[in-house]
Design a protein around this motif. Structure first.
Motif, PDB file in Angstrom:
ATOM      1  N   MET A  78       0.833  -1.212   0.000  1.00  0.00           N
ATOM      2  CA  MET A  78       0.000   0.000   0.000  1.00  0.00           C
ATOM      3  C   MET A  78       0.863   1.255   0.000  1.00  0.00           C
ATOM      4  N   TRP A  79       1.937   1.234   0.775  1.00  0.00           N
ATOM      5  CA  TRP A  79       2.844   2.373   0.809  1.00  0.00           C
ATOM      6  C   TRP A  79       3.432   2.640  -0.579  1.00  0.00           C
ATOM      7  N   ASP A  80       3.856   1.592  -1.257  1.00  0.00           N
ATOM      8  CA  ASP A  80       4.425   1.756  -2.599  1.00  0.00           C
ATOM      9  C   ASP A  80       3.397   2.356  -3.561  1.00  0.00           C
ATOM     10  N   LYS A  81       2.155   1.902  -3.448  1.00  0.00           N
ATOM     11  CA  LYS A  81       1.101   2.474  -4.296  1.00  0.00           C
ATOM     12  C   LYS A  81       0.879   3.947  -3.964  1.00  0.00           C
ATOM     13  N   ALA A  82       0.899   4.255  -2.673  1.00  0.00           N
ATOM     14  CA  ALA A  82       0.688   5.637  -2.255  1.00  0.00           C
ATOM     15  C   ALA A  82       1.817   6.535  -2.756  1.00  0.00           C
ATOM     16  N   VAL A  83       3.042   6.059  -2.672  1.00  0.00           N
ATOM     17  CA  VAL A  83       4.188   6.831  -3.145  1.00  0.00           C
ATOM     18  C   VAL A  83       4.088   7.075  -4.648  1.00  0.00           C
ATOM     19  N   ALA A  84       3.627   6.054  -5.367  1.00  0.00           N
ATOM     20  CA  ALA A  84       3.506   6.154  -6.823  1.00  0.00           C
ATOM     21  C   ALA A  84       2.254   6.916  -7.256  1.00  0.00           C
ATOM     22  N   GLY A  85       1.398   7.254  -6.302  1.00  0.00           N
ATOM     23  CA  GLY A  85       0.166   7.960  -6.631  1.00  0.00           C
ATOM     24  C   GLY A  85      -0.886   7.076  -7.259  1.00  0.00           C
ATOM     25  N   GLU A  86      -0.769   5.744  -7.061  1.00  0.00           N
ATOM     26  CA  GLU A  86      -1.722   4.804  -7.638  1.00  0.00           C
ATOM     27  C   GLU A  86      -2.929   4.626  -6.718  1.00  0.00           C
ATOM     28  N   GLU A  87      -4.043   4.227  -7.291  1.00  0.00           N
ATOM     29  CA  GLU A  87      -5.266   4.013  -6.514  1.00  0.00           C
ATOM     30  C   GLU A  87      -5.146   2.761  -5.651  1.00  0.00           C
ATOM     31  N   ILE A  88      -5.595   2.873  -4.426  1.00  0.00           N
ATOM     32  CA  ILE A  88      -5.714   1.706  -3.547  1.00  0.00           C
ATOM     33  C   ILE A  88      -7.160   1.247  -3.642  1.00  0.00           C
ATOM     34  N   THR A  89      -7.358   0.079  -4.199  1.00  0.00           N
ATOM     35  CA  THR A  89      -8.681  -0.385  -4.590  1.00  0.00           C
ATOM     36  C   THR A  89      -9.423  -1.063  -3.439  1.00  0.00           C
ATOM     37  N   LEU A  90     -10.706  -1.301  -3.689  1.00  0.00           N
ATOM     38  CA  LEU A  90     -11.513  -2.061  -2.732  1.00  0.00           C
ATOM     39  C   LEU A  90     -10.910  -3.440  -2.515  1.00  0.00           C
ATOM     40  N   LYS A  91     -10.452  -4.075  -3.577  1.00  0.00           N
ATOM     41  CA  LYS A  91      -9.835  -5.396  -3.442  1.00  0.00           C
ATOM     42  C   LYS A  91      -8.597  -5.320  -2.561  1.00  0.00           C
ATOM     43  N   ASP A  92      -7.793  -4.275  -2.713  1.00  0.00           N
ATOM     44  CA  ASP A  92      -6.617  -4.103  -1.857  1.00  0.00           C
ATOM     45  C   ASP A  92      -7.033  -4.030  -0.396  1.00  0.00           C
ATOM     46  N   ARG A  93      -8.076  -3.267  -0.118  1.00  0.00           N
ATOM     47  CA  ARG A  93      -8.508  -3.066   1.265  1.00  0.00           C
ATOM     48  C   ARG A  93      -9.080  -4.349   1.867  1.00  0.00           C
ATOM     49  N   VAL A  94      -9.883  -5.063   1.075  1.00  0.00           N
ATOM     50  CA  VAL A  94     -10.460  -6.320   1.570  1.00  0.00           C
ATOM     51  C   VAL A  94      -9.370  -7.368   1.776  1.00  0.00           C
ATOM     52  N   THR A  95      -8.416  -7.427   0.865  1.00  0.00           N
ATOM     53  CA  THR A  95      -7.313  -8.390   0.990  1.00  0.00           C
ATOM     54  C   THR A  95      -6.514  -8.123   2.258  1.00  0.00           C
ATOM     55  N   LEU A  96      -6.199  -6.854   2.512  1.00  0.00           N
ATOM     56  CA  LEU A  96      -5.458  -6.528   3.719  1.00  0.00           C
ATOM     57  C   LEU A  96      -6.254  -6.913   4.958  1.00  0.00           C
ATOM     58  N   ALA A  97      -7.545  -6.575   4.984  1.00  0.00           N
ATOM     59  CA  ALA A  97      -8.379  -6.898   6.147  1.00  0.00           C
ATOM     60  C   ALA A  97      -8.434  -8.405   6.382  1.00  0.00           C
TER      61      ALA A  97
END
Length: 389
Positions: free
Chosen positions: A298-317
């Motif tokens: 998630m940090w890498d996506k945030a640094v790159a300015g990429e969207e953190i998706t619903l799938k990303d959030r559910v996977t992390l949870a």
């Protein structure tokens, strides 16, 4: 090693000594709070414009684990209260100045359950609530609570609109003797109530925007705040649980060094206890590594300015909560083979065990809440499952 983590290690003995004192007091001792503030750990997820570090969340996770290792209640307050600076950082600049302008290490409490009632009025809302589990409330200067916005008929709007509100301590009543539990007694997670106070608009945040990353542009140039709130809060609970378990294993291995069974055999040579220890260490380290991997992505996506998706959030949870379940399973295996002497209340192992039981019952530790949403997305990538992720 970040200074915040180094300071906690340097005060390990003091934090261990305060563990039982926090339990007896029913909230963190002054000395414990002093050490937490000295470390600067509450600044890790705080924006730089109010004196924070805006760090990679993996650093925060290690700080939480380290505190919890030496003092479980302090670690739980660190994991919960340490996330609140993230939320204040994306709020109106006036809120940031009010909460952190004089003290970047200020401690804040929640909880986020939107059980309160928000009646719209000119310039803001009238707010009332009574809610349980306000972790760290006795040592907090500010509170973040939540409620549903009411329509003209006095009932919640449709669709529901949960809103977070930021309140100073003097507007919140802490209900005495309302945290009587078997573990994590020192967190002082009491019931709090608020009676018809005015909350100006600038001290509110929309819960739906927080959960989905809707405040991602509130702190330009700081990747931390592009990560949705729920993806920061959930793993913090898991790191606190992992830290408490590390402290439990510290006590277990120290206990085994000189212990002999009833018939004289050395406990550290017992194959059952050896098996329990190896499995516990493996499960703990695997869970920490997995949490760091997910936060790192998630940090890498945030640094790159990429969207953190619903799938990303559910996977992390999902992986976060299953990781908690693995750690709780490992705890039970060790406890089963620890021997009767480990149950004595003057030994710290049983206190860590009770603290784990309470921490493991938190919503953030319960994997049953994500089985359905995770599976739904596996079979339908376009699905929109509902939940706290």
């Amino acid at each position: 090693m970040h200074k915040a983590i180094r300071v906690i290690h340097e005060h390990a003995d003091a934090l261990r000594e305060e563990h039982a004192k926090c339990d007896e007091l029913g909230h963190l001792t002054d000395r414990t709070v002093e050490i937490l503030k000295l470390s600067g750990g509450f600044r890790l997820l705080l924006a730089k414009d109010v004196g924070g570090y805006a760090e990679d969340p993996r650093v925060f996770g290690e700080w939480v684990r380290t505190v919890a290792r030496y003092n479980p209640s302090a670690g739980w307050v660190a994991g919960v209260g340490g996330v609140h600076p993230w939320e204040i950082s994306v709020a109106d600049p006036q809120v940031r100045r009010e909460v952190y302008g004089d003290d970047p290490d200020a401690v804040t409490a929640s909880p986020y359950a939107p059980v309160g009632r928000l009646t719209p009025v000119d310039g803001g809302y009238r707010f009332s609530t009574e809610v349980v589990y306000s972790t760290g409330c006795d040592v907090s200067e500010w509170f973040i609570l939540a409620g549903m916005v009411l329509g003209e008929d006095g009932t919640p709007t449709s669709p529901p609109r949960p809103v977070h509100v930021v309140l100073p301590r003097e507007e919140v009543e802490i209900v005495p003797d309302s945290w009587n539990v078997m573990g994590l007694k020192g967190t002082g997670s009491k019931r709090v109530r608020v009676k018809d106070v005015f909350v100006p608009d600038y001290r509110t945040l929309e819960q739906s925007r927080l959960m989905t990353g809707g405040y991602r542009d509130a702190q330009p140039g700081e990747p931390l705040f592009r990560i949705p709130f729920v993806a920061v809060f959930g793993p913090s609970i898991a790191h606190a649980l992992c830290g408490i378990f590390r402290g439990f294993l510290d006590q277990f291995t120290d206990y085994l060094k000189d212990r002999r069974a009833t018939f004289g055999s050395a406990a550290k040579s017992d194959p059952h206890q050896q098996r329990a220890l190896v499995h516990a260490e493996s499960e703990l380290e695997a869970t920490i590594a997995h949490l760091d991997k997910l936060w790192g992505e998630m940090w890498d996506k945030a640094v790159a300015g990429e969207e953190i998706t619903l799938k990303d959030r559910v996977t992390l949870a999902a992986h976060q909560k299953v990781g908690c379940s693995r750690v709780m399973g490992a705890l039970e295996l060790v406890w089963r083979h620890a021997g009767s002497a480990s149950r004595w209340t003057h030994l710290p192992m049983e206190r860590h065990y009770r603290d784990m039981q309470v921490g493991g019952s938190h919503f953030g530790s319960d994997p049953t809440t994500v089985y359905g949403p995770f599976t739904e997305l596996v079979f339908d990538p376009d699905a929109q499952p509902f939940g706290m992720f």
